[in-house]
Enzyme design. Structure first.
Site, mmCIF file in Angstrom:
data_model
loop_
_atom_site.group_PDB
_atom_site.id
_atom_site.type_symbol
_atom_site.label_atom_id
_atom_site.label_comp_id
_atom_site.label_asym_id
_atom_site.label_seq_id
_atom_site.Cartn_x
_atom_site.Cartn_y
_atom_site.Cartn_z
ATOM 1 C CB ALA A 116 -0.890 -0.002 1.233
ATOM 2 C CE LYS A 117 5.436 4.918 -0.533
ATOM 3 N NZ LYS A 117 6.626 4.079 -0.351
ATOM 4 N N GLY A 118 0.586 5.835 0.609
ATOM 5 C CA GLY A 118 -0.249 7.018 0.768
ATOM 6 C C GLY A 118 0.517 8.260 0.375
#
Ligand code: GLU
Length: 421
Positions: free
Chosen positions: A110-112
């Site tokens: 995941a990444k934000g």
């Protein structure tokens, strides 16, 4: 070679997809699984209102992309930067899936990111933005769902705010919701230096593999943030010679090697590496193509492109950053027989130590730094061996080997779990 426009070449999502498609084809990946893994499983966009210090309201756009949760909770950093885009966060999320699979830790990817200019914001504004971003994501993150961490322009303090905001909503302290926290609130010893330490480990392994000497091995590092500065320090201590340091606003060069301890002290006092007396001033783009044994791009994407790849003189490129080399540049470096240690292996020390932090938080038992470092070294050494053996066995370069190894592991898990209907 396929002709692509520069715009296409430097789109990180395209860069990721090009390698994924190639590796999937080499693997003969099942078409259905190929469709599952080609796109992220969830993309969240939030528009977050923040009260600024001057009393006005600003609205920031933030993302969290969960590419895959097949092997475990989503895992990956959050970056704050004016040029964050959804495509970039998508690419970074999928790189996290492959990275966690390469080092075989039980996480998905995941990444934000939040589009903002943290350098122009006060601490209070950053805190309010971070807390509101966290609360917008409250049902999507959690120790068993998705575990954020630091990335560009986020640090231990930002992680502490996320942990606190999440804990306030849960009515209990939940340290395992993020990693890269300060030590006294569930952080792990060795996490801060872990990405740099991992780079030093895989460089050692590459030298051994290529029969090269470590003592005096000439290194140029681009980017002197958490990753670059820790790699430089640890590598100098091991006997490498750090010839050059390239920052976004200028660089330094010393053919006898830069004393990184003195440089770190200088930067601490002056807030910049520029003007340091232990080296000559140098142009950063010239440093990338200067004579050296190892080049470590440790800042952002798209540093080695079709524009400079043919002039790179390093024997080894070790990718401290995510996506520093474009797919077109890969081909050029391949023709020049440059040995690439791909990002999803080279910078995996950070997320590996994050895994240890998550384990320690859930155990409520904290390890000595030597234990963290030893476990980190053993995982990275083993993963380096897995990748180069895979490359030899399938006659592909290291990057494609790392992707193939990772895709194979994720695909196997998806098949085992089956598709929920
Ligand atoms: N942001 C880092 C990376 O790109 C660390 C991620 C993590 O620790 O979850 O690998």
């Amino acid at each position: 070679m396929q002709t692509v426009s520069l715009e296409q070449e430097i789109n990180p999502w395209e860069a990721q997809a090009a390698r994924f498609d190639f590796a999937a084809q080499k693997l003969n990946l099942d078409e259905g699984i190929w469709k599952v893994l080609r796109y992220p499983s969830r993309e969240i966009i939030v528009h977050i209102p923040v009260m600024m210090d001057n009393g006005s309201i600003e609205v920031f756009t933030g993302f969290r992309v969960q590419h895959s949760i097949a092997r475990g909770p989503g895992k990956g950093g959050i970056r704050y930067s004016p040029d964050v885009t959804l495509d970039e966060v998508r690419a970074l999320a999928s790189w996290m899936t492959w990275k966690c699979a390469v080092v075989n830790i039980p996480f998905g990817g995941a990444k934000g990111g939040v589009i903002c200019d943290p350098k122009a914001m006060s601490i209070g504004e950053l805190e309010r933005m971070t807390r509101r971003y966290t609360s917008e994501l409250i049902e999507f993150i959690g120790p068993e769902k998705d575990v954020p961490a630091p990335d560009i322009n986020t640090n231990e303090q930002v992680m502490a705010w996320i942990m606190d905001t999440y804990s306030m909503h849960m009515r209990q302290t939940v340290t395992a919701v993020v990693t890269g926290k300060p030590l006294n609130i569930g952080g792990s010893r060795g996490r801060r230096e872990a990405t740099g330490r991992g780079i030093a480990v895989v460089c050692d392994e590459a030298l051994r593999y290529l029969n090269m000497q470590r003592e005096g091995c000439r290194v140029i590092i681009q980017g002197f943030g958490n990753v670059g500065s820790n790699a430089a320090k640890l590598m100098m201590e091991k006997g490498y010679k750090i010839l050059g340091v390239a920052e976004y606003d200028g660089g330094l060069y010393n053919s006898n090697g830069i004393d990184i301890h003195l440089l770190l002290e200088y930067r601490q006092r002056n807030g910049t590496v520029l003007g340091f007396k232990g080296a000559e001033a140098a142009n950063s783009s010239d440093l990338l193509v200067a004579d050296c044994d190892i080049l470590i791009p440790a800042a952002t994407e798209n540093v080695i492109t079709s524009r400079n790849a043919d002039r790179i003189k390093a024997r080894i490129v070790c990718e401290g950053a995510n996506g520093p080399t474009t797919a077109v540049a890969d081909e050029i470096l391949g023709d020049k027989k440059v040995f690439i240690i791909p990002d999803i292996l080279a910078n995996a020390g950070g997320v590996t130590a994050s895994y240890f932090e998550w384990v320690q938080d859930r155990q409520g038992y904290f390890w000595k730094e030597a234990v963290v470092n030893e476990q980190l070294e053993s995982i990275l050494t083993e993963s380096f061996g897995d990748v180069v053996r895979y490359a030899e066995a399938h006659a592909v370069n290291n990057r494609i080997a790392a992707y193939m190894l990772a895709i194979d592991r994720v695909a196997f898990t998806i098949k085992q779990r089956g598709i929920y209907a």
